[in-house]
Design a protein around this motif. Structure first.
Motif, PDB file in Angstrom:
ATOM      1  N   CYS A 273      25.424 -16.334 140.545  1.00 32.18           N
ATOM      2  CA  CYS A 273      25.663 -15.764 139.209  1.00 32.18           C
ATOM      3  C   CYS A 273      27.079 -16.074 138.748  1.00 32.18           C
ATOM      4  O   CYS A 273      27.305 -16.453 137.592  1.00 32.18           O
ATOM      5  CB  CYS A 273      25.446 -14.253 139.210  1.00 32.18           C
ATOM      6  SG  CYS A 273      23.733 -13.741 139.291  1.00 32.18           S
TER       7      CYS A 273
ATOM      8  N   HIS B 195      27.384 -19.738 137.923  1.00 32.27           N
ATOM      9  CA  HIS B 195      26.703 -19.933 136.645  1.00 32.27           C
ATOM     10  C   HIS B 195      27.590 -19.500 135.480  1.00 32.27           C
ATOM     11  O   HIS B 195      27.712 -20.202 134.476  1.00 32.27           O
ATOM     12  CB  HIS B 195      25.388 -19.151 136.620  1.00 32.27           C
ATOM     13  CG  HIS B 195      24.785 -19.029 135.263  1.00 32.27           C
ATOM     14  ND1 HIS B 195      25.037 -17.949 134.445  1.00 32.27           N
ATOM     15  CD2 HIS B 195      23.974 -19.848 134.566  1.00 32.27           C
ATOM     16  CE1 HIS B 195      24.403 -18.114 133.297  1.00 32.27           C
ATOM     17  NE2 HIS B 195      23.745 -19.264 133.356  1.00 32.27           N
ATOM     18  N   ASP B 196      28.232 -18.350 135.605  1.00 37.91           N
ATOM     19  CA  ASP B 196      29.067 -17.842 134.518  1.00 37.91           C
ATOM     20  C   ASP B 196      30.274 -18.741 134.259  1.00 37.91           C
ATOM     21  O   ASP B 196      30.635 -18.985 133.103  1.00 37.91           O
ATOM     22  CB  ASP B 196      29.512 -16.412 134.813  1.00 37.91           C
ATOM     23  CG  ASP B 196      28.344 -15.428 134.820  1.00 37.91           C
ATOM     24  OD1 ASP B 196      27.221 -15.813 134.428  1.00 37.91           O
ATOM     25  OD2 ASP B 196      28.564 -14.278 135.239  1.00 37.91           O
TER      26      ASP B 196
ATOM     27  N   LEU C  79      23.059 -21.976 138.496  1.00 41.41           N
ATOM     28  CA  LEU C  79      22.472 -20.726 138.968  1.00 41.41           C
ATOM     29  C   LEU C  79      21.680 -20.939 140.262  1.00 41.41           C
ATOM     30  O   LEU C  79      21.670 -20.082 141.144  1.00 41.41           O
ATOM     31  CB  LEU C  79      21.571 -20.107 137.896  1.00 41.41           C
ATOM     32  CG  LEU C  79      21.001 -18.732 138.241  1.00 41.41           C
ATOM     33  CD1 LEU C  79      22.122 -17.702 138.379  1.00 41.41           C
ATOM     34  CD2 LEU C  79      19.993 -18.290 137.194  1.00 41.41           C
TER      35      LEU C  79
ATOM     36  N   ARG D  68      19.817 -13.648 134.413  1.00 42.13           N
ATOM     37  CA  ARG D  68      20.280 -14.993 134.051  1.00 42.13           C
ATOM     38  C   ARG D  68      19.124 -15.993 134.138  1.00 42.13           C
ATOM     39  O   ARG D  68      18.988 -16.863 133.275  1.00 42.13           O
ATOM     40  CB  ARG D  68      21.432 -15.408 134.964  1.00 42.13           C
ATOM     41  CG  ARG D  68      22.739 -14.702 134.618  1.00 42.13           C
ATOM     42  CD  ARG D  68      23.738 -14.819 135.767  1.00 42.13           C
ATOM     43  NE  ARG D  68      25.014 -14.209 135.470  1.00 42.13           N
ATOM     44  CZ  ARG D  68      25.252 -12.905 135.531  1.00 42.13           C
ATOM     45  NH1 ARG D  68      24.294 -12.059 135.873  1.00 42.13           N
ATOM     46  NH2 ARG D  68      26.461 -12.436 135.263  1.00 42.13           N
TER      47      ARG D  68
END
Length: 142
Positions: free
Chosen positions: A9, A12-13, A30, A132
């Motif tokens: 996560c 991914h961010d 992700l 997500r």
């Protein structure tokens, strides 16, 4: 606890902040350690010494990417690698004891605000990962 889900996560961010319009790259970020969730999360030096692990992990990653129709040719792997290394530096800062020997050169670690500490609960990590994933699936197939 610090889970693969939380790590993915966070990668991914970081990738989303850098390349918000590259859907395949965000999806791959992700799921970039998805194989570890099935095989076992091993430190890289140990992975290299286990015969057949790299091939099994690569095969597992390709199956996961195929299941979600992620096209590796459309992925900006350098953005994912940089985000992954930045997270490694951040994990080193917040989660690990001081190293007995110097590490490889890493990017600057993130400075997390007081309210955002690493080590989400399993419930939070699962919820954040699924949130997500659902958003990416929706965008990919809308």
């Amino acid at each position: 606890p610090y889970s693969i889900a939380e790590h993915c996560c966070r990668v991914h961010d970081l990738v989303t902040a850098k390349v918000p319009r590259q859907l395949h790259t965000r999806f791959a970020a992700l799921l970039h350690d998805g194989g570890e969730a099935y095989l076992c999360d091993l430190p890289t030096p140990i992975k290299r010494s286990v015969v057949g692990y790299a091939e099994a992990e690569a095969r597992m990653d390709s199956v996961i990417f195929e299941a979600f129709d992620i096209r590796p040719a459309l992925v900006d792997w350098s953005a994912i690698r940089y985000a992954d290394l930045t997270l490694l530096a951040t994990e080193k800062r917040y989660l690990m004891a001081p190293a007995p020997r110097p590490w490889m050169a890493l990017p600057q670690p993130l400075t997390l605000p007081w309210w955002d500490r690493m080590g989400w609960s399993p419930r939070r990590a699962r919820w954040a990962f699924k949130r997500r994933l659902r958003a990416l699936i929706y965008r990919m197939y809308e």
